[in-house]
Design an enzyme around this catalytic site. Structure first.
Site, PDB file in Angstrom:
ATOM      1  N   TYR A 148     -66.398  14.891  95.406  1.00 53.10           N
ATOM      2  CA  TYR A 148     -65.021  14.509  95.048  1.00 53.10           C
ATOM      3  C   TYR A 148     -65.003  13.783  93.700  1.00 53.10           C
ATOM      4  O   TYR A 148     -64.226  14.113  92.803  1.00 53.10           O
ATOM      5  CB  TYR A 148     -64.493  13.612  96.173  1.00 53.10           C
ATOM      6  CG  TYR A 148     -63.191  12.877  95.935  1.00 53.10           C
ATOM      7  CD1 TYR A 148     -61.977  13.447  96.292  1.00 53.10           C
ATOM      8  CD2 TYR A 148     -63.177  11.587  95.416  1.00 53.10           C
ATOM      9  CE1 TYR A 148     -60.793  12.756  96.119  1.00 53.10           C
ATOM     10  CE2 TYR A 148     -62.005  10.895  95.238  1.00 53.10           C
ATOM     11  CZ  TYR A 148     -60.803  11.475  95.591  1.00 53.10           C
ATOM     12  OH  TYR A 148     -59.634  10.789  95.426  1.00 53.10           O
ATOM     13  N   ASP A 172     -45.511  20.556  96.205  1.00 49.18           N
ATOM     14  CA  ASP A 172     -46.574  20.311  97.174  1.00 49.18           C
ATOM     15  C   ASP A 172     -47.038  21.648  97.727  1.00 49.18           C
ATOM     16  O   ASP A 172     -46.305  22.635  97.663  1.00 49.18           O
ATOM     17  CB  ASP A 172     -46.105  19.394  98.316  1.00 49.18           C
ATOM     18  CG  ASP A 172     -47.253  18.556  98.857  1.00 49.18           C
ATOM     19  OD1 ASP A 172     -48.209  19.142  99.417  1.00 49.18           O
ATOM     20  OD2 ASP A 172     -47.219  17.322  98.708  1.00 49.18           O
ATOM     21  N   THR A 193     -52.609   5.473 102.284  1.00 47.23           N
ATOM     22  CA  THR A 193     -51.914   6.768 102.383  1.00 47.23           C
ATOM     23  C   THR A 193     -52.580   7.575 103.499  1.00 47.23           C
ATOM     24  O   THR A 193     -53.691   7.246 103.929  1.00 47.23           O
ATOM     25  CB  THR A 193     -52.045   7.562 101.070  1.00 47.23           C
ATOM     26  OG1 THR A 193     -53.416   7.950 100.929  1.00 47.23           O
ATOM     27  CG2 THR A 193     -51.610   6.765  99.853  1.00 47.23           C
TER      28      THR A 193
HETATM   29  P1  NAP Z   1     -52.105  12.333 100.354  1.00 43.91           P
HETATM   30  O1  NAP Z   1     -51.265  11.364 101.086  1.00 43.91           O
HETATM   31  O2  NAP Z   1     -53.003  13.245 101.120  1.00 43.91           O
HETATM   32  O3  NAP Z   1     -51.179  13.187  99.363  1.00 43.91           O
HETATM   33  C1  NAP Z   1     -51.711  14.237  98.588  1.00 43.91           C
HETATM   34  C2  NAP Z   1     -50.712  15.376  98.584  1.00 43.91           C
HETATM   35  O4  NAP Z   1     -51.229  16.441  97.755  1.00 43.91           O
HETATM   36  C3  NAP Z   1     -50.527  15.956  99.998  1.00 43.91           C
HETATM   37  O5  NAP Z   1     -49.158  16.204 100.252  1.00 43.91           O
HETATM   38  C4  NAP Z   1     -51.328  17.248  99.917  1.00 43.91           C
HETATM   39  O6  NAP Z   1     -50.906  18.235 100.829  1.00 43.91           O
HETATM   40  C5  NAP Z   1     -51.057  17.667  98.495  1.00 43.91           C
HETATM   41  N1  NAP Z   1     -51.963  18.720  98.059  1.00 43.91           N
HETATM   42  C6  NAP Z   1     -53.246  18.938  98.436  1.00 43.91           C
HETATM   43  N2  NAP Z   1     -53.736  20.030  97.834  1.00 43.91           N
HETATM   44  C7  NAP Z   1     -52.729  20.533  97.073  1.00 43.91           C
HETATM   45  C8  NAP Z   1     -52.613  21.670  96.241  1.00 43.91           C
HETATM   46  N3  NAP Z   1     -53.642  22.526  96.057  1.00 43.91           N
HETATM   47  N4  NAP Z   1     -51.444  21.890  95.604  1.00 43.91           N
HETATM   48  C9  NAP Z   1     -50.405  21.034  95.779  1.00 43.91           C
HETATM   49  N5  NAP Z   1     -50.433  19.967  96.571  1.00 43.91           N
HETATM   50  C10 NAP Z   1     -51.605  19.711  97.215  1.00 43.91           C
HETATM   51  O7  NAP Z   1     -53.085  11.554  99.352  1.00 43.91           O
HETATM   52  P2  NAP Z   1     -52.816  10.316  98.356  1.00 43.91           P
HETATM   53  O8  NAP Z   1     -53.713   9.240  98.808  1.00 43.91           O
HETATM   54  O9  NAP Z   1     -51.375  10.068  98.139  1.00 43.91           O
HETATM   55  O10 NAP Z   1     -53.482  10.944  97.049  1.00 43.91           O
HETATM   56  C11 NAP Z   1     -52.765  11.182  95.841  1.00 43.91           C
HETATM   57  C12 NAP Z   1     -53.776  11.238  94.712  1.00 43.91           C
HETATM   58  O11 NAP Z   1     -54.424   9.963  94.595  1.00 43.91           O
HETATM   59  C13 NAP Z   1     -54.885  12.263  94.940  1.00 43.91           C
HETATM   60  O12 NAP Z   1     -55.195  12.913  93.728  1.00 43.91           O
HETATM   61  C14 NAP Z   1     -56.061  11.411  95.382  1.00 43.91           C
HETATM   62  O13 NAP Z   1     -57.302  12.009  95.097  1.00 43.91           O
HETATM   63  C15 NAP Z   1     -55.823  10.152  94.568  1.00 43.91           C
HETATM   64  N6  NAP Z   1     -56.491   8.970  95.107  1.00 43.91           N
HETATM   65  C16 NAP Z   1     -56.083   8.411  96.288  1.00 43.91           C
HETATM   66  C17 NAP Z   1     -56.727   7.277  96.761  1.00 43.91           C
HETATM   67  C18 NAP Z   1     -56.323   6.580  98.031  1.00 43.91           C
HETATM   68  O14 NAP Z   1     -56.987   5.608  98.434  1.00 43.91           O
HETATM   69  N7  NAP Z   1     -55.274   6.997  98.701  1.00 43.91           N
HETATM   70  C19 NAP Z   1     -57.787   6.721  96.041  1.00 43.91           C
HETATM   71  C20 NAP Z   1     -58.176   7.321  94.856  1.00 43.91           C
HETATM   72  C21 NAP Z   1     -57.500   8.438  94.392  1.00 43.91           C
HETATM   73  P3  NAP Z   1     -51.684  18.358 102.229  1.00 43.91           P
HETATM   74  O15 NAP Z   1     -51.509  17.026 102.934  1.00 43.91           O
HETATM   75  O16 NAP Z   1     -50.998  19.490 102.909  1.00 43.91           O
HETATM   76  O17 NAP Z   1     -53.112  18.621 101.890  1.00 43.91           O
END
Ligand code: NAP
Length: 254
Positions: free
Chosen positions: A146, A37, A181
Protein backbone atom coordinates in the site's frame (compact mmCIF):
# COMPACT_ATOMS: atom_id res chain seq x y z
CA UNK A 1 -11.84 32.69 4.18
CA UNK A 2 -11.32 29.50 2.09
CA UNK A 3 -14.31 30.62 0.03
CA UNK A 4 -15.13 28.23 -2.82
CA UNK A 5 -18.20 30.06 -4.15
CA UNK A 6 -18.85 29.03 -7.76
CA UNK A 7 -15.80 26.75 -7.98
CA UNK A 8 -16.42 23.46 -9.80
CA UNK A 9 -14.91 20.56 -7.87
CA UNK A 10 -14.54 16.79 -8.28
CA UNK A 11 -14.01 14.60 -5.23
CA UNK A 12 -13.24 10.91 -5.83
CA UNK A 13 -14.14 8.30 -3.21
CA UNK A 14 -16.89 10.70 -2.13
CA UNK A 15 -19.22 8.00 -0.79
CA UNK A 16 -17.34 7.29 2.43
CA UNK A 17 -14.97 8.55 5.10
CA UNK A 18 -12.62 11.37 4.17
CA UNK A 19 -14.08 11.88 0.67
CA UNK A 20 -17.58 12.28 2.10
CA UNK A 21 -16.32 14.90 4.57
CA UNK A 22 -14.50 16.78 1.78
CA UNK A 23 -17.54 16.78 -0.53
CA UNK A 24 -19.82 18.11 2.22
CA UNK A 25 -17.30 20.74 3.31
CA UNK A 26 -16.74 21.94 -0.27
CA UNK A 27 -20.52 22.19 -0.76
CA UNK A 28 -20.87 24.22 2.45
CA UNK A 29 -18.09 26.54 1.21
CA UNK A 30 -20.09 27.30 -1.96
CA UNK A 31 -18.56 24.89 -4.47
CA UNK A 32 -20.38 22.98 -7.20
CA UNK A 33 -19.40 19.43 -6.29
CA UNK A 34 -19.30 16.34 -8.48
CA UNK A 35 -18.69 13.34 -6.24
CA UNK A 36 -17.44 10.06 -7.70
CA UNK A 37 -17.19 6.59 -6.29
CA UNK A 38 -16.80 3.02 -7.54
CA UNK A 39 -20.19 2.00 -6.11
CA UNK A 40 -23.48 3.68 -6.97
CA UNK A 41 -23.81 5.92 -3.92
CA UNK A 42 -25.58 8.65 -5.87
CA UNK A 43 -28.54 8.91 -3.52
CA UNK A 44 -26.24 9.56 -0.56
CA UNK A 45 -23.97 12.08 -2.30
CA UNK A 46 -26.92 13.91 -3.88
CA UNK A 47 -28.57 14.17 -0.44
CA UNK A 48 -25.76 16.66 0.44
CA UNK A 49 -26.64 18.81 -2.58
CA UNK A 50 -23.71 17.43 -4.62
CA UNK A 51 -23.88 15.74 -8.01
CA UNK A 52 -22.65 12.17 -8.57
CA UNK A 53 -21.02 10.07 -11.26
CA UNK A 54 -20.13 6.42 -10.73
CA UNK A 55 -16.43 6.08 -11.61
CA UNK A 56 -13.65 3.57 -11.17
CA UNK A 57 -10.54 5.75 -10.85
CA UNK A 58 -8.30 2.83 -11.81
CA UNK A 59 -9.65 2.98 -15.39
CA UNK A 60 -8.13 5.96 -17.23
CA UNK A 61 -11.08 6.27 -19.63
CA UNK A 62 -13.45 6.61 -16.66
CA UNK A 63 -11.30 9.38 -15.15
CA UNK A 64 -11.39 11.17 -18.50
CA UNK A 65 -15.19 10.84 -18.62
CA UNK A 66 -15.47 12.10 -15.02
CA UNK A 67 -13.42 15.23 -15.70
CA UNK A 68 -15.36 15.89 -18.90
CA UNK A 69 -18.64 15.42 -16.99
CA UNK A 70 -17.65 18.25 -14.62
CA UNK A 71 -17.02 20.54 -17.62
CA UNK A 72 -20.31 19.48 -19.25
CA UNK A 73 -22.34 19.99 -16.07
CA UNK A 74 -20.63 23.06 -14.55
CA UNK A 75 -18.96 24.63 -17.61
CA UNK A 76 -15.50 24.28 -16.04
CA UNK A 77 -13.30 22.36 -13.62
CA UNK A 78 -11.45 24.29 -10.90
CA UNK A 79 -10.62 21.64 -8.27
CA UNK A 80 -9.87 17.91 -8.33
CA UNK A 81 -9.39 15.90 -5.14
CA UNK A 82 -7.87 12.50 -5.90
CA UNK A 83 -9.03 10.77 -2.71
CA UNK A 84 -10.33 7.29 -3.66
CA UNK A 85 -8.36 4.49 -2.09
CA UNK A 86 -8.26 0.86 -1.01
CA UNK A 87 -6.37 -0.72 1.87
CA UNK A 88 -5.27 -4.05 3.22
CA UNK A 89 -2.21 -5.10 5.14
CA UNK A 90 0.27 -7.96 4.74
CA UNK A 91 4.00 -8.35 5.41
CA UNK A 92 6.27 -8.06 2.38
CA UNK A 93 7.07 -11.73 2.83
CA UNK A 94 3.46 -12.40 1.81
CA UNK A 95 3.29 -9.76 -0.94
CA UNK A 96 0.83 -10.69 -3.65
CA UNK A 97 1.36 -9.30 -7.19
CA UNK A 98 -2.40 -9.07 -7.88
CA UNK A 99 -2.99 -7.06 -4.67
CA UNK A 100 0.07 -4.88 -5.36
CA UNK A 101 -1.22 -4.19 -8.87
CA UNK A 102 -4.65 -3.19 -7.50
CA UNK A 103 -3.00 -0.66 -5.16
CA UNK A 104 -0.98 0.70 -8.09
CA UNK A 105 -4.05 0.97 -10.33
CA UNK A 106 -6.30 2.71 -7.79
CA UNK A 107 -3.71 4.97 -6.18
CA UNK A 108 -0.84 5.67 -8.56
CA UNK A 109 -2.53 5.25 -11.94
CA UNK A 110 -5.77 6.77 -10.61
CA UNK A 111 -4.03 9.93 -9.43
CA UNK A 112 -1.88 10.08 -12.57
CA UNK A 113 -4.98 9.86 -14.80
CA UNK A 114 -6.75 12.45 -12.68
CA UNK A 115 -3.87 14.90 -13.03
CA UNK A 116 -3.68 14.31 -16.78
CA UNK A 117 -7.40 14.62 -17.46
CA UNK A 118 -8.10 17.49 -15.06
CA UNK A 119 -4.94 19.32 -16.10
CA UNK A 120 -6.08 19.27 -19.73
CA UNK A 121 -9.36 20.99 -18.77
CA UNK A 122 -8.30 23.39 -16.03
CA UNK A 123 -7.70 27.13 -16.33
CA UNK A 124 -5.08 29.16 -14.39
CA UNK A 125 -6.01 29.39 -10.70
CA UNK A 126 -7.14 25.76 -10.51
CA UNK A 127 -5.94 23.27 -7.91
CA UNK A 128 -5.42 19.52 -7.57
CA UNK A 129 -5.14 17.90 -4.14
CA UNK A 130 -3.97 14.28 -3.90
CA UNK A 131 -4.45 12.08 -0.83
CA UNK A 132 -1.40 10.05 0.18
CA UNK A 133 -0.69 8.53 3.61
CA UNK A 134 1.74 8.71 6.53
CA UNK A 135 2.83 5.23 5.41
CA UNK A 136 4.47 6.90 2.38
CA UNK A 137 7.05 8.66 4.53
CA UNK A 138 7.71 6.18 7.37
CA UNK A 139 8.11 2.42 7.54
CA UNK A 140 5.04 0.64 8.91
CA UNK A 141 4.97 -3.11 9.44
CA UNK A 142 2.57 -4.88 6.98
CA UNK A 143 1.85 -1.74 4.89
CA UNK A 144 4.58 -2.11 2.24
CA UNK A 145 2.47 -2.77 -0.86
CA UNK A 146 0.00 0.00 0.00
CA UNK A 147 2.69 2.45 1.09
CA UNK A 148 4.74 2.11 -2.09
CA UNK A 149 1.79 3.39 -4.14
CA UNK A 150 1.07 6.17 -1.64
CA UNK A 151 4.72 7.29 -1.95
CA UNK A 152 4.14 7.33 -5.71
CA UNK A 153 1.37 9.88 -5.13
CA UNK A 154 3.83 12.25 -3.41
CA UNK A 155 6.20 11.83 -6.34
CA UNK A 156 3.44 12.50 -8.87
CA UNK A 157 2.44 15.60 -6.89
CA UNK A 158 5.96 17.02 -7.18
CA UNK A 159 6.33 16.31 -10.90
CA UNK A 160 2.84 17.64 -11.63
CA UNK A 161 3.58 20.84 -9.70
CA UNK A 162 6.59 21.38 -11.99
CA UNK A 163 4.80 20.51 -15.22
CA UNK A 164 1.51 22.35 -14.53
CA UNK A 165 2.91 25.35 -12.63
CA UNK A 166 3.43 27.36 -15.83
CA UNK A 167 -0.29 26.83 -16.60
CA UNK A 168 -1.22 28.33 -13.22
CA UNK A 169 -2.42 24.99 -11.82
CA UNK A 170 -1.30 24.13 -8.28
CA UNK A 171 -0.83 20.49 -7.25
CA UNK A 172 -0.50 19.53 -3.59
CA UNK A 173 -0.86 16.48 -1.41
CA UNK A 174 -2.37 15.77 2.00
CA UNK A 175 -1.11 12.70 3.87
CA UNK A 176 -3.38 11.42 6.65
CA UNK A 177 -2.26 9.54 9.73
CA UNK A 178 -4.98 7.39 11.34
CA UNK A 179 -8.41 8.78 10.61
CA UNK A 180 -11.65 7.28 11.87
CA UNK A 181 -13.23 6.00 8.64
CA UNK A 182 -14.62 2.64 7.49
CA UNK A 183 -11.23 1.92 5.89
CA UNK A 184 -9.24 2.44 9.08
CA UNK A 185 -11.74 0.76 11.38
CA UNK A 186 -12.39 -2.26 9.13
CA UNK A 187 -10.16 -4.52 11.20
CA UNK A 188 -9.40 -4.40 14.93
CA UNK A 189 -10.87 -0.95 15.68
CA UNK A 190 -9.76 -1.16 19.32
CA UNK A 191 -6.15 -1.62 18.28
CA UNK A 192 -6.38 1.26 15.78
CA UNK A 193 -7.69 3.62 18.47
CA UNK A 194 -5.03 2.39 20.91
CA UNK A 195 -2.23 2.92 18.37
CA UNK A 196 -3.44 6.46 17.77
CA UNK A 197 -3.61 7.09 21.53
CA UNK A 198 -0.06 5.88 22.07
CA UNK A 199 1.81 6.96 18.94
CA UNK A 200 0.41 10.41 18.05
CA UNK A 201 1.47 13.53 19.95
CA UNK A 202 -2.19 14.52 20.34
CA UNK A 203 -3.08 11.11 21.77
CA UNK A 204 -6.11 10.33 19.64
CA UNK A 205 -7.41 9.22 16.26
CA UNK A 206 -8.24 11.93 13.69
CA UNK A 207 -11.69 12.76 12.36
CA UNK A 208 -12.54 12.90 8.62
CA UNK A 209 -13.57 16.56 9.11
CA UNK A 210 -10.02 17.37 10.26
CA UNK A 211 -8.67 15.98 7.00
CA UNK A 212 -11.30 17.82 4.98
CA UNK A 213 -10.23 21.11 6.58
CA UNK A 214 -6.65 20.69 5.34
CA UNK A 215 -7.80 19.69 1.85
CA UNK A 216 -10.16 22.68 1.80
CA UNK A 217 -7.28 25.07 2.50
CA UNK A 218 -5.01 23.47 -0.13
CA UNK A 219 -7.81 23.64 -2.73
CA UNK A 220 -8.71 27.27 -1.99
CA UNK A 221 -7.21 30.49 -3.32
CA UNK A 222 -5.86 31.11 0.20
CA UNK A 223 -3.15 28.56 -0.70
CA UNK A 224 -2.35 30.44 -3.93
CA UNK A 225 1.46 30.34 -3.42
CA UNK A 226 1.67 26.69 -2.31
CA UNK A 227 2.40 23.96 -4.84
CA UNK A 228 4.23 20.63 -4.90
CA UNK A 229 3.89 20.21 -1.12
CA UNK A 230 2.74 17.35 1.09
CA UNK A 231 0.97 18.27 4.33
CA UNK A 232 0.95 15.52 6.97
CA UNK A 233 -2.28 15.56 8.97
CA UNK A 234 -1.39 12.90 11.51
CA UNK A 235 -1.69 14.28 15.04
CA UNK A 236 2.10 14.61 15.03
CA UNK A 237 2.76 10.88 14.59
CA UNK A 238 5.48 11.48 11.98
CA UNK A 239 7.30 13.96 14.25
CA UNK A 240 8.84 11.23 16.41
CA UNK A 241 8.05 8.99 19.40
CA UNK A 242 5.36 10.37 21.71
CA UNK A 243 5.94 10.72 25.45
CA UNK A 244 3.24 8.10 26.02
CA UNK A 245 4.93 5.74 23.55
CA UNK A 246 8.33 6.17 25.21
CA UNK A 247 6.84 5.60 28.67
CA UNK A 248 5.09 2.46 27.44
CA UNK A 249 8.28 1.14 25.83
CA UNK A 250 10.30 1.80 28.99
CA UNK A 251 7.67 0.23 31.26
CA UNK A 252 7.59 -2.99 29.22
CA UNK A 253 11.33 -3.27 28.50
CA UNK A 254 12.12 -4.89 31.81
P1 NAP B 1 -12.99 4.79 2.84
O1 NAP B 1 -13.89 5.20 3.93
O2 NAP B 1 -12.86 3.34 2.51
O3 NAP B 1 -13.35 5.62 1.52
C1 NAP B 1 -12.68 5.37 0.30
C2 NAP B 1 -13.70 5.44 -0.82
O4 NAP B 1 -13.02 5.23 -2.08
C3 NAP B 1 -14.75 4.32 -0.68
O5 NAP B 1 -16.04 4.83 -0.94
C4 NAP B 1 -14.30 3.34 -1.75
O6 NAP B 1 -15.34 2.52 -2.24
C5 NAP B 1 -13.80 4.28 -2.82
N1 NAP B 1 -13.03 3.59 -3.84
C6 NAP B 1 -12.24 2.49 -3.70
N2 NAP B 1 -11.72 2.13 -4.88
C7 NAP B 1 -12.20 3.01 -5.79
C8 NAP B 1 -12.04 3.14 -7.19
N3 NAP B 1 -11.27 2.29 -7.91
N4 NAP B 1 -12.68 4.15 -7.83
C9 NAP B 1 -13.45 5.01 -7.12
N5 NAP B 1 -13.67 4.93 -5.81
C10 NAP B 1 -13.03 3.93 -5.14
O7 NAP B 1 -11.49 5.26 3.17
P2 NAP B 1 -10.92 6.65 3.75
O8 NAP B 1 -10.24 6.30 5.02
O9 NAP B 1 -11.92 7.74 3.69
O10 NAP B 1 -9.77 6.88 2.67
C11 NAP B 1 -9.72 8.01 1.81
C12 NAP B 1 -8.28 8.17 1.35
O11 NAP B 1 -7.46 8.45 2.49
C13 NAP B 1 -7.71 6.92 0.69
O12 NAP B 1 -6.90 7.28 -0.41
C14 NAP B 1 -6.84 6.32 1.79
O13 NAP B 1 -5.80 5.53 1.28
C15 NAP B 1 -6.35 7.58 2.48
N6 NAP B 1 -5.88 7.35 3.85
C16 NAP B 1 -6.77 7.03 4.84
C17 NAP B 1 -6.30 6.84 6.13
C18 NAP B 1 -7.20 6.52 7.29
O14 NAP B 1 -6.70 6.29 8.41
N7 NAP B 1 -8.50 6.48 7.11
C19 NAP B 1 -4.93 6.97 6.41
C20 NAP B 1 -4.07 7.29 5.37
C21 NAP B 1 -4.57 7.50 4.10
P3 NAP B 1 -15.51 1.05 -1.60
O15 NAP B 1 -15.80 1.27 -0.12
O16 NAP B 1 -16.66 0.48 -2.35
O17 NAP B 1 -14.22 0.35 -1.81
Amino acid sequence: MFDLTGKAAIVTGAGSGIGAAIAQRFKAAGALVLGADIADVGALVESWGCQFRQTDVSIPEEMAALCQAAVDRFGKLDILVNNAGVASAAPLADADPARSERFWRVHTLGVQSGIKEAGARMKPGSAIVNISSITAVRGFVTWGEYAATKAGIISLTQTAAVEYGPAGIRVNCVAPGIIETPMAMAEAPDMVARNAAVFTQLGRIGRPEELAAAVHFMASDDASYITGQTLLVDGGWSTGPSIKGIELALSTSG
